[in-house]
Design a protein around this motif. Structure first.
Motif, short mmCIF file in Angstrom:
data_model
loop_
_atom_site.label_atom_id
_atom_site.label_comp_id
_atom_site.label_asym_id
_atom_site.label_seq_id
_atom_site.Cartn_x
_atom_site.Cartn_y
_atom_site.Cartn_z
N VAL A 1 46.51 55.37 5.09
CA VAL A 1 45.19 54.93 5.24
C VAL A 1 44.84 54.11 3.94
N SER A 2 44.34 52.71 4.22
CA SER A 2 43.91 51.89 3.14
C SER A 2 42.43 51.80 2.91
N ILE A 3 41.91 51.41 1.71
CA ILE A 3 40.50 51.17 1.75
C ILE A 3 40.27 49.85 1.42
N LEU A 4 39.34 49.08 2.06
CA LEU A 4 39.18 47.84 1.65
C LEU A 4 37.59 47.63 1.22
N LYS A 5 37.39 46.88 0.21
CA LYS A 5 35.87 46.69 -0.17
C LYS A 5 35.44 45.31 0.15
N ALA A 6 34.51 44.94 0.73
CA ALA A 6 34.08 43.78 1.03
C ALA A 6 32.53 43.45 0.52
N TRP A 7 32.36 42.20 0.03
CA TRP A 7 30.90 41.84 -0.63
C TRP A 7 30.74 40.41 0.26
N ALA A 8 29.49 40.31 0.50
CA ALA A 8 29.20 38.73 0.88
C ALA A 8 29.51 37.83 -0.29
N THR A 9 30.05 36.85 0.02
CA THR A 9 30.47 35.97 -1.26
C THR A 9 29.42 35.76 -2.26
N ARG A 10 28.07 35.26 -1.60
CA ARG A 10 27.16 34.89 -2.68
C ARG A 10 26.71 36.38 -3.59
N THR A 11 26.95 37.50 -3.14
CA THR A 11 26.40 38.73 -3.92
C THR A 11 27.65 39.47 -4.37
N THR A 12 29.00 39.08 -4.71
CA THR A 12 30.16 39.62 -4.73
C THR A 12 29.78 40.54 -6.14
N GLY A 13 30.13 41.82 -5.90
CA GLY A 13 29.95 42.85 -7.08
C GLY A 13 28.70 43.22 -7.65
N ASP B 1 41.69 39.25 7.42
CA ASP B 1 41.17 38.00 7.98
C ASP B 1 39.87 38.04 8.59
N VAL B 2 39.40 38.85 9.47
CA VAL B 2 37.91 38.73 10.11
C VAL B 2 36.89 38.87 9.08
N LEU B 3 37.07 39.67 8.00
CA LEU B 3 35.81 39.82 7.17
C LEU B 3 36.02 38.41 6.43
N GLY B 4 37.03 37.82 5.96
CA GLY B 4 36.88 36.31 5.39
C GLY B 4 36.35 35.32 6.03
N ARG B 5 36.72 35.35 7.47
CA ARG B 5 35.98 34.60 8.23
C ARG B 5 34.44 34.70 8.36
N TRP B 6 33.92 35.77 7.87
CA TRP B 6 32.62 36.31 8.18
C TRP B 6 32.05 35.75 6.99
N GLY B 7 32.83 35.24 5.80
CA GLY B 7 32.26 34.95 4.59
C GLY B 7 32.22 36.20 3.61
N LEU C 1 32.27 46.70 12.88
CA LEU C 1 31.97 45.86 11.43
C LEU C 1 30.72 45.05 11.60
N ARG C 2 30.65 44.53 12.58
CA ARG C 2 29.45 43.45 12.61
C ARG C 2 28.14 44.12 12.67
N ARG C 3 27.85 45.34 13.05
CA ARG C 3 26.84 46.19 12.89
C ARG C 3 26.81 46.52 11.60
N LEU C 4 27.71 46.99 11.07
CA LEU C 4 27.70 47.46 9.68
C LEU C 4 27.32 46.29 8.63
N VAL C 5 27.66 45.10 8.75
CA VAL C 5 27.41 43.89 8.26
C VAL C 5 25.88 43.75 8.22
N GLU C 6 25.00 44.06 9.43
CA GLU C 6 23.56 43.91 9.53
C GLU C 6 22.88 45.06 8.83
N VAL C 7 23.37 46.43 8.69
CA VAL C 7 22.87 47.35 8.36
C VAL C 7 22.83 47.12 6.48
#
Length: 210
Positions: free
Chosen positions: A99-111, A64-70, A10-16
């Motif tokens: 199987v569930s799907i989660l969508k996540a965006w950096a808080t400053r760019t949500t959506g 929880d992990v993604l939330g802690r990463w902002g 997940l951390r590598r995906l954030v960087e990509v």
């Protein structure tokens, strides 16, 4: 708990996601692309997300992990397409493949910018055979383009750009009525190339954009 291997993925995906745009995504998957093909795609699509599949104890562990990463996390919603693929690949019982799907965006760019799409299949044991096989193969890892303006030729033209213009190979797809239910669900088409997999996503059914 989310294991170290999935957390690192997940951390590598954030960087990509932070460092890619439509051009870089297309060239990563398909190699060097004709500028006219890229321009035509860019007039119809945007880079929407990068995706992976993880195997925590609970869906909430990933949230929880993604939330802690902002990250702002929406969902979860049930997966249809990925669940069916996993059932076929591993002979799973559908009742044991939630199987569930989660969508996540950096808080400053949500959506408004590319985000993460995380498929979550809770497994009770870290050495689970399905989790081990999927971590090796990364079948569900992909980049996604979202069709925003089909323009002349509709989705057929977009598919042609990917298959004829970029030499991608169609690899199935489907429609998920649970995701974006208010706009008719979400349809996806998958394509493969030596550099990885690309998803083409479209609000509503595929026939809506034809």
């Amino acid at each position: 708990m989310l294991g170290d291997e999935d957390r690192s993925r997940l951390r590598r995906l954030v960087e990509v996601v932070a460092g890619h745009d439509l051009r870089r995504v297309v060239e990563k998957v398909a190699g060097q692309a004709d500028p006219e093909v890229l321009a035509s795609l860019a007039s119809r699509c945007v880079f929407d997300h990068a995706a992976t599949l993880v195997f925590p104890d609970r869906v909430e562990d990933v949230v929880d992990v993604l939330g802690r990463w902002g990250f702002e996390v929406s969902g979860p919603v049930p997966s249809v397409v990925v669940r069916e693929r996993l059932v076929r690949r591993h002979g799973l019982d559908e009742e044991d493949s939630d199987v569930s799907i989660l969508k996540a965006w950096a808080t400053r760019t949500t959506g408004g910018s590319p985000g993460l799409e995380v498929f979550v299949l809770p497994r009770a044991r870290e050495d689970d055979a399905v989790a081990r096989a999927e971590r090796r193969s990364r079948h569900e890892d992909h980049f996604a383009l979202r069709v925003t303006r089909p323009a002349d030729g509709g989705l057929d033209r977009v598919r042609s750009l990917l298959v004829d213009g970029l030499s991608l190979v169609p690899d199935g797809g489907g429609h998920n009525p649970y995701e974006g239910a208010a706009t008719g669900g979400r349809s996806v088409l998958y394509f493969t190339a030596p550099g990885g997999r690309l998803e083409l996503t479209h609000d509503g059914s595929l026939s809506d954009g034809a």
